[in-house]
Design a protein around this motif. Sequence first.
Motif, PDB file in Angstrom:
ATOM      1  N   ASP A 145      -8.817 -22.597  -8.174  1.00  0.00           N
ATOM      2  CA  ASP A 145      -8.850 -23.790  -7.327  1.00  0.00           C
ATOM      3  C   ASP A 145      -9.908 -24.820  -7.750  1.00  0.00           C
ATOM      4  O   ASP A 145     -10.930 -24.988  -7.094  1.00  0.00           O
ATOM      5  CB  ASP A 145      -9.086 -23.370  -5.868  1.00  0.00           C
TER       6      ASP A 145
ATOM      7  N   ALA B 100     -10.101 -27.897  -7.404  1.00  0.00           N
ATOM      8  CA  ALA B 100     -10.417 -28.916  -6.393  1.00  0.00           C
ATOM      9  C   ALA B 100     -11.588 -28.473  -5.524  1.00  0.00           C
ATOM     10  O   ALA B 100     -12.397 -29.301  -5.096  1.00  0.00           O
ATOM     11  CB  ALA B 100      -9.189 -29.197  -5.519  1.00  0.00           C
ATOM     12  N   GLN B 101     -11.704 -27.180  -5.278  1.00  0.00           N
ATOM     13  CA  GLN B 101     -12.805 -26.655  -4.463  1.00  0.00           C
ATOM     14  C   GLN B 101     -14.018 -26.277  -5.304  1.00  0.00           C
ATOM     15  O   GLN B 101     -15.156 -26.464  -4.880  1.00  0.00           O
ATOM     16  CB  GLN B 101     -12.358 -25.405  -3.685  1.00  0.00           C
ATOM     17  N   TYR B 102     -13.770 -25.702  -6.498  1.00  0.00           N
ATOM     18  CA  TYR B 102     -14.854 -25.064  -7.245  1.00  0.00           C
ATOM     19  C   TYR B 102     -15.161 -25.708  -8.592  1.00  0.00           C
ATOM     20  O   TYR B 102     -16.097 -25.277  -9.263  1.00  0.00           O
ATOM     21  CB  TYR B 102     -14.517 -23.584  -7.465  1.00  0.00           C
TER      22      TYR B 102
ATOM     23  N   HIS C 152     -22.705 -21.205  -1.089  1.00  0.00           N
ATOM     24  CA  HIS C 152     -21.278 -21.381  -1.348  1.00  0.00           C
ATOM     25  C   HIS C 152     -21.084 -22.679  -2.109  1.00  0.00           C
ATOM     26  O   HIS C 152     -21.709 -23.695  -1.777  1.00  0.00           O
ATOM     27  CB  HIS C 152     -20.480 -21.443  -0.040  1.00  0.00           C
TER      28      HIS C 152
ATOM     29  N   SER D  90     -18.280 -24.476  -2.192  1.00  0.00           N
ATOM     30  CA  SER D  90     -17.554 -25.412  -1.338  1.00  0.00           C
ATOM     31  C   SER D  90     -18.210 -25.464   0.036  1.00  0.00           C
ATOM     32  O   SER D  90     -19.010 -24.596   0.393  1.00  0.00           O
ATOM     33  CB  SER D  90     -16.086 -24.989  -1.203  1.00  0.00           C
ATOM     34  N   ASN D  91     -17.859 -26.477   0.799  1.00  0.00           N
ATOM     35  CA  ASN D  91     -18.362 -26.587   2.166  1.00  0.00           C
ATOM     36  C   ASN D  91     -17.449 -25.744   3.056  1.00  0.00           C
ATOM     37  O   ASN D  91     -16.380 -26.192   3.456  1.00  0.00           O
ATOM     38  CB  ASN D  91     -18.378 -28.043   2.622  1.00  0.00           C
TER      39      ASN D  91
ATOM     40  N   ARG E 278     -13.450 -26.387   5.543  1.00  0.00           N
ATOM     41  CA  ARG E 278     -12.232 -25.759   5.009  1.00  0.00           C
ATOM     42  C   ARG E 278     -11.422 -25.121   6.124  1.00  0.00           C
ATOM     43  O   ARG E 278     -11.581 -25.472   7.285  1.00  0.00           O
ATOM     44  CB  ARG E 278     -12.632 -24.749   3.927  1.00  0.00           C
TER      45      ARG E 278
ATOM     46  N   ARG F 160     -12.758 -19.765   7.510  1.00  0.00           N
ATOM     47  CA  ARG F 160     -13.946 -19.824   6.654  1.00  0.00           C
ATOM     48  C   ARG F 160     -15.168 -20.416   7.370  1.00  0.00           C
ATOM     49  O   ARG F 160     -16.262 -20.404   6.830  1.00  0.00           O
ATOM     50  CB  ARG F 160     -13.655 -20.660   5.408  1.00  0.00           C
TER      51      ARG F 160
ATOM     52  N   CYS G  60     -24.339 -24.937   1.281  1.00  0.00           N
ATOM     53  CA  CYS G  60     -22.939 -24.966   0.866  1.00  0.00           C
ATOM     54  C   CYS G  60     -22.482 -26.404   0.633  1.00  0.00           C
ATOM     55  O   CYS G  60     -23.055 -27.344   1.170  1.00  0.00           O
ATOM     56  CB  CYS G  60     -22.054 -24.280   1.894  1.00  0.00           C
ATOM     57  N   GLY G  61     -21.453 -26.507  -0.211  1.00  0.00           N
ATOM     58  CA  GLY G  61     -20.796 -27.787  -0.400  1.00  0.00           C
ATOM     59  C   GLY G  61     -21.276 -28.615  -1.572  1.00  0.00           C
ATOM     60  O   GLY G  61     -20.789 -29.724  -1.780  1.00  0.00           O
TER      61      GLY G  61
END
Length: 149
Positions: A18, A20-22, A100, A102-103, A107, A111, A125-126
């Motif tokens: 993914d 887009a997230q990571y 993390h 991603s935030n 999400r 999560r 995070c994020g």
Amino acid sequence: MNILVLHGINLNMFGQRDPAQYGSITLAQIDARLQALGRELGAEVACFQTNHEGELVERIHRAHADGTDAVLINAGAWTHYSYGIRDAIAILRIPVVEVHMSNIHAREAFRHESVLAPVVRGQICGFGVDSYLLGLRAALTMAGEATPG
């Protein structure tokens, strides 16, 4: 100063999972950046990843007596439901920082909750890989504050 970085389930797939997230950064690249920053800040950074919950718990247990001064953890999906990992972290008497890429609060609803949050010093995070780097700086600061002298 000895910092342990723990990576949980599926995080070995960074770079393929993914984007887009990571993003496209791999776990090996994250570890290399953490170790480089650790050297710059005068710390030894050891990294450990597993897709087996019991192995992660065993590694947390070893941190109790192996000279680890602080822990940085991204437990992956285990963040949201592993009371076993939560209980293992609660045993530690050293600073633990949850990170993390991603935030997690922006999400899917499942999560949003971290079962680890009540037993760690803080959560970052994020910010992509910078979540790890900021977390390392925070862990070092807290470990330094806990050291006599």
